[in-house]
Enzyme design. Structure first.
Site, PDB file in Angstrom:
ATOM      1  N   THR A   1       7.609   9.464  -9.138  1.00  0.00           N
ATOM      2  CA  THR A   1       7.222   8.007  -9.405  1.00  0.00           C
ATOM      3  C   THR A   1       5.612   8.019 -11.211  1.00  0.00           C
ATOM      4  O   THR A   1       6.175   9.549 -11.644  1.00  0.00           O
ATOM      5  CB  THR A   1       6.270   7.840  -8.420  1.00  0.00           C
ATOM      6  OG1 THR A   1       5.183   6.267  -8.451  1.00  0.00           O
ATOM      7  CG2 THR A   1       4.728   7.704  -8.138  1.00  0.00           C
ATOM      8  N   ASN A   2       5.390   6.512 -11.332  1.00  0.00           N
ATOM      9  CA  ASN A   2       4.595   6.472 -12.422  1.00  0.00           C
ATOM     10  C   ASN A   2       3.471   6.684 -11.796  1.00  0.00           C
ATOM     11  O   ASN A   2       3.405   5.441 -10.888  1.00  0.00           O
ATOM     12  CB  ASN A   2       4.937   5.324 -13.173  1.00  0.00           C
ATOM     13  CG  ASN A   2       6.125   5.989 -14.401  1.00  0.00           C
ATOM     14  OD1 ASN A   2       6.782   6.943 -14.623  1.00  0.00           O
ATOM     15  ND2 ASN A   2       6.678   5.538 -14.583  1.00  0.00           N
TER      16      ASN A   2
END
Ligand code: C5P
Length: 215
Positions: A29-30
């Protein structure tokens, strides 16, 4: 001054991170809280627009008057956005979309037997660039969060993705916090906004969009 500068307009936004599954319990994810995108969705609704927010996983409540579509992976975000882009007047890509996803996510939990492992990643679509490339695109706004050389990268994204407007911010200024310092980039150049709460910055961005829309 206009109280409802986006009255009668349909605004589509993306916000938050995307989550790219590796297996049923893990993924890539970011870092993105979604606060800026949600503040912008709220500001658009307060400005009189009909707002749809395609959101990756965040802990945030849906702003009043906003229709939220919850997604996880970039491919889902792409599908939900493309289904609605044609009937939108404005598209604002605020999401921190993961650039890559695991090529072959495992249906079962991966076991830690191997001493080392390699994950093959494939590139995700650029949702904003795809919307901007539609035959009759909505007014497209991009975000550029950069750690350095903000003007160069933000202006590069504006030109490469064919966007009329990019909102640039230095990662050190806005990440996770309540305040943000942004610079607007359009064909005429750079327009810095004063540091303010994400709510106030969102209102200024809405005003900048409204000024640039065809009447
Ligand atoms: O990741 P990047 O810096 O290129 O993001 C710039 C803009 O493009 C942001 O507005 C982001 O929401 C959008 N974007 C997207 N799909 C991607 C990558 C970025 O819509 N795969």
């Amino acid at each position: 001054f206009q109280a409802k500068p986006l009255a009668g307009k349909r605004v589509l936004l993306t916000a938050g991170p995307t989550f790219e599954a590796l297996d049923p319990v893990r993924g890539i994810t970011n870092l993105s809280t979604g606060k800026m995108g949600y503040a912008l969705a709220r500001a658009c609704a307060q400005a009189g627009a009909a707002v749809t927010l395609v959101s990756g996983p965040t802990g945030l409540a849906c702003p009043r008057g906003v229709l939220r579509v919850e997604v996880s992976a970039a491919l889902e975000m792409q599908r939900e956005v493309l289904a609605r882009a044609g009937e939108s007047d404005v598209f604002i890509g605020v999401a921190a979309v993961a650039d890559y996803r695991p090529a072959t996510p495992s249906a079962q939990k991966i076991k830690k037997n191997a001493a080392a492992m390699t994950v093959e990643l494939v590139k995700n679509p650029d949702i904003l660039a795809e919307v901007a490339a539609l035959p009759r695109p909505p007014f497209c706004v991009g975000f550029a969060a950069e750690s350095h050389d903000l003007a160069t990268y933000a202006e590069g994204k504006r030109v490469n993705k064919k966007l009329p407007l990019v909102v640039g911010n230095l990662i050190s200024d806005g990440f996770g916090g309540e305040d943000n310092t942004v610079v607007l980039f359009d064909a005429a150049g750079a327009h810095p906004l004063a540091t303010a709460s994400k709510t106030e910055v969102a209102r200024s961005i809405v005003a900048a969009i409204a000024e640039r829309l065809p009447h």
